[in-house]
Enzyme design. Structure first.
Site, short mmCIF file in Angstrom:
data_model
loop_
_atom_site.label_atom_id
_atom_site.label_comp_id
_atom_site.label_asym_id
_atom_site.label_seq_id
_atom_site.Cartn_x
_atom_site.Cartn_y
_atom_site.Cartn_z
N TYR A 147 -26.54 -1.91 -41.83
CA TYR A 147 -25.97 -2.17 -40.51
C TYR A 147 -26.48 -1.16 -39.49
CZ TYR A 147 -22.28 -2.95 -36.98
OH TYR A 147 -21.58 -3.20 -35.82
N VAL A 190 -7.74 -1.82 -38.85
CA VAL A 190 -6.62 -2.38 -38.07
C VAL A 190 -6.11 -3.66 -38.75
CG1 VAL A 190 -5.96 -3.41 -35.86
CG2 VAL A 190 -7.37 -1.33 -35.89
N SER A 191 -7.03 -4.53 -39.16
CA SER A 191 -6.59 -5.79 -39.79
C SER A 191 -5.93 -5.51 -41.14
CB SER A 191 -7.74 -6.78 -39.95
OG SER A 191 -8.97 -6.19 -39.75
P1 NAD Z 1 -17.56 -10.79 -36.07
O1 NAD Z 1 -17.99 -10.68 -37.48
O2 NAD Z 1 -16.23 -11.39 -35.78
O3 NAD Z 1 -18.63 -11.59 -35.21
C1 NAD Z 1 -19.99 -11.69 -35.56
C2 NAD Z 1 -20.39 -13.16 -35.42
O4 NAD Z 1 -21.79 -13.28 -35.73
C3 NAD Z 1 -19.63 -14.07 -36.39
O5 NAD Z 1 -19.17 -15.20 -35.72
C4 NAD Z 1 -20.70 -14.43 -37.43
O6 NAD Z 1 -20.46 -15.69 -38.03
C5 NAD Z 1 -21.96 -14.41 -36.59
N1 NAD Z 1 -23.18 -14.19 -37.39
C6 NAD Z 1 -23.37 -13.28 -38.38
N2 NAD Z 1 -24.62 -13.40 -38.87
C7 NAD Z 1 -25.21 -14.41 -38.17
C8 NAD Z 1 -26.50 -15.01 -38.22
N3 NAD Z 1 -27.43 -14.59 -39.09
N4 NAD Z 1 -26.78 -16.02 -37.35
C9 NAD Z 1 -25.84 -16.46 -36.47
N5 NAD Z 1 -24.60 -15.93 -36.39
C10 NAD Z 1 -24.30 -14.92 -37.23
O7 NAD Z 1 -17.66 -9.31 -35.46
P2 NAD Z 1 -17.31 -8.75 -34.00
O8 NAD Z 1 -16.40 -7.61 -34.18
O9 NAD Z 1 -16.96 -9.86 -33.08
O10 NAD Z 1 -18.74 -8.15 -33.59
C11 NAD Z 1 -19.59 -8.77 -32.65
C12 NAD Z 1 -20.77 -7.87 -32.35
O11 NAD Z 1 -20.31 -6.64 -31.80
C13 NAD Z 1 -21.61 -7.52 -33.57
O12 NAD Z 1 -22.97 -7.51 -33.23
C14 NAD Z 1 -21.16 -6.12 -33.91
O13 NAD Z 1 -22.16 -5.38 -34.56
C15 NAD Z 1 -20.83 -5.55 -32.54
N6 NAD Z 1 -19.84 -4.46 -32.65
C16 NAD Z 1 -18.51 -4.73 -32.87
C17 NAD Z 1 -17.62 -3.68 -33.01
C18 NAD Z 1 -16.15 -3.90 -33.24
O14 NAD Z 1 -15.42 -2.91 -33.44
N7 NAD Z 1 -15.62 -5.09 -33.20
C19 NAD Z 1 -18.08 -2.35 -32.93
C20 NAD Z 1 -19.43 -2.13 -32.74
C21 NAD Z 1 -20.31 -3.19 -32.58
N1 UDP Z 2 -9.91 2.59 -43.72
C1 UDP Z 2 -8.75 2.90 -44.42
N2 UDP Z 2 -8.09 1.89 -45.04
C2 UDP Z 2 -8.49 0.59 -44.98
C3 UDP Z 2 -9.66 0.27 -44.25
C4 UDP Z 2 -10.35 1.30 -43.64
O1 UDP Z 2 -8.35 4.07 -44.50
O2 UDP Z 2 -7.80 -0.27 -45.58
C5 UDP Z 2 -10.63 3.70 -43.04
C6 UDP Z 2 -12.13 3.73 -43.30
O3 UDP Z 2 -12.39 4.47 -44.48
C7 UDP Z 2 -12.63 4.40 -42.04
C8 UDP Z 2 -11.69 3.92 -40.95
O4 UDP Z 2 -10.51 3.48 -41.64
O5 UDP Z 2 -12.53 5.81 -42.16
C9 UDP Z 2 -12.24 2.79 -40.11
O6 UDP Z 2 -12.71 1.81 -40.97
P1 UDP Z 2 -13.25 0.40 -40.46
O7 UDP Z 2 -13.77 -0.33 -41.67
O8 UDP Z 2 -12.24 -0.29 -39.65
O9 UDP Z 2 -14.44 0.74 -39.46
P2 UDP Z 2 -15.64 1.81 -39.42
O10 UDP Z 2 -15.37 2.58 -38.19
O11 UDP Z 2 -15.62 2.68 -40.63
O12 UDP Z 2 -16.86 0.96 -39.35
#
Ligand code: NAD
Ligand code: UDP
Length: 324
Positions: A147, A190-191
């Protein structure tokens, strides 16, 4: 009256993508949502299907596609550690081939591209809070590398298409974002904590819970992304988008217990490899150039997210489909 644009959102059915599509459709744009549904479900966007300015395409970004658009928000990529480690080779392909295909298309039709990058490009950071000029400390051969390095390579490619082919670009580095429509089984903290608290199950803290994260509510984040896409061409980023409020994971667990009124106990599990010890964005650039800063406090955002988790039927969600 603002100009109506044709906008492609890759990963548009995901957690952030579906909210972005919703906002762009409401703003009157012609929106194409492209998704492979690897980590999402159609129900995230089913309420948009009847809108005349919304289209849904099932497609995998590792395969080229040609569309005539004005803007692309490139979000397609699994984002939760459990999801991106499910098939790490596919994750790297999604970031690298995905952005190459998007950029080739954008070059041809002169579209502007916003790349959803991540705070993970900083790895386990020695600089705190993280500024955009910090180059990061990523383990290139660890379980998070598919990633982190995929997103780093995507930043390289988007900058090179900009320098070489003058593609108009934006890069946002997103820090942990949460809110309604997160996948309940994505394994993110969070989830997991909300699902566990609502079910009265043990809350799983990895390590001793002293590691920190900064949690941004999805509405704040979507506003930041849209401001960045529409901001001045002189400011292409990378820009940090996140909430500077920093919490330990133990503090998060305690807050979720308080807000759900749960009787769940905290249990401690081993810390995953390369888990960053701290994370907090410096958002000076976003404030200066976009006039943006988050408004929603963690407590308020969690209340909304807990309401969402109470409203869904967990049996409607499945783990990611094997996708080779
Ligand atoms: P998410 O997993 O809900 O969304 C990602 C989407 O991309 C999904 O709908 C998935 O089906 C689709 N996808 C994955 N691989 C694919 C492929 N090969 N072709 C087409 N579609 C594909 O995650 P999110 O939290 O909504 O993240 C969205 C974007 O934001 C991602 O690029 C992620 O890296 C970036 N991001 C999110 C967070 C966060 O905390 N939510 C933090 C940093 C970066
Ligand atoms: N984490 C945790 N319990 C869980 C899931 C995650 O303690 O059930 C911790 C994880 O080890 C990390 C932080 O929570 O230190 C955030 O994890 P997440 O997977 O949400 O995102 P990250 O920022 O690591 O990509």
């Amino acid at each position: 009256m603002p100009r109506i644009k044709r906008i492609l959102v890759t990963g548009g059915a995901g957690f952030l993508g579906s909210h972005l599509c919703e906002r762009l459709v409401a703003d009157g744009h012609d929106v194409i949502c492209l998704d492979s549904f690897f980590t999402s479900q159609k129900s995230n966007v089913s309420h948009l299907l009847a809108k005349p300015n919304f289209e849904l395409i099932r497609h995998d970004v590792t395969v080229p596609i040609f569309l005539e658009v004005d803007e692309v928000y490139n979000l397609a990529c699994p984002a939760a550690p459990g999801h991106y480690q499910f098939n790490p080779i596919k994750t790297m392909k999604t970031s690298v081939l995905g952005v190459i295909h998007v950029l080739g298309m954008a070059r041809r039709c002169r579209a502007k591209v916003l790349q959803a990058s991540t705070s993970e490009v900083y790895g386990d950071p020695e600089v705190h809070p993280q500024v955009e000029t910090y180059r990061g400390a990523v383990n290139p051969i660890g379980p998070r590398a598919c990633y982190d390095e995929g997103k780093r390579a995507a930043e390289t490619l988007i900058m090179d298409y900009h320098r070489l082919n003058r593609v108009n670009i934006r890069i946002v580095r997103i820090f942990n974002t949460y809110g309604p429509r997160m996948h309940p089984y994505d394994g993110r903290v969070v989830s997991n904590f909300i699902r566990q608290a609502l079910a009265g199950e043990d809350i799983t803290i990895f390590g001793d819970g002293s590691q920190t994260r900064s949690f941004c509510y999805r509405d704040d984040l979507i506003e930041g992304i849209i401001r960045m896409m529409n901001g001045p061409d002189e400011f292409i980023g990378p820009v940090n988008l996140g909430n500077p409020g920093e919490f330990t994971i133990r503090e998060l667990a305690e807050l979720v217990i308080e807000l759900t009124g749960s009787k769940s106990k905290l249990v401690y599990k081993p810390l995953p490899a390369d888990d960053p010890t701290r994370r907090r964005p410096d958002i000076t650039l976003a404030k200066q150039h976009l006039g943006w800063e988050p408004k929603v406090k963690l407590r308020e955002g969690l209340i909304e997210t807990i309401k969402y988790f109470k409203s869904v039927r967990l049996e409607d969600f499945r783990a990611p489909t094997p996708n080779y």
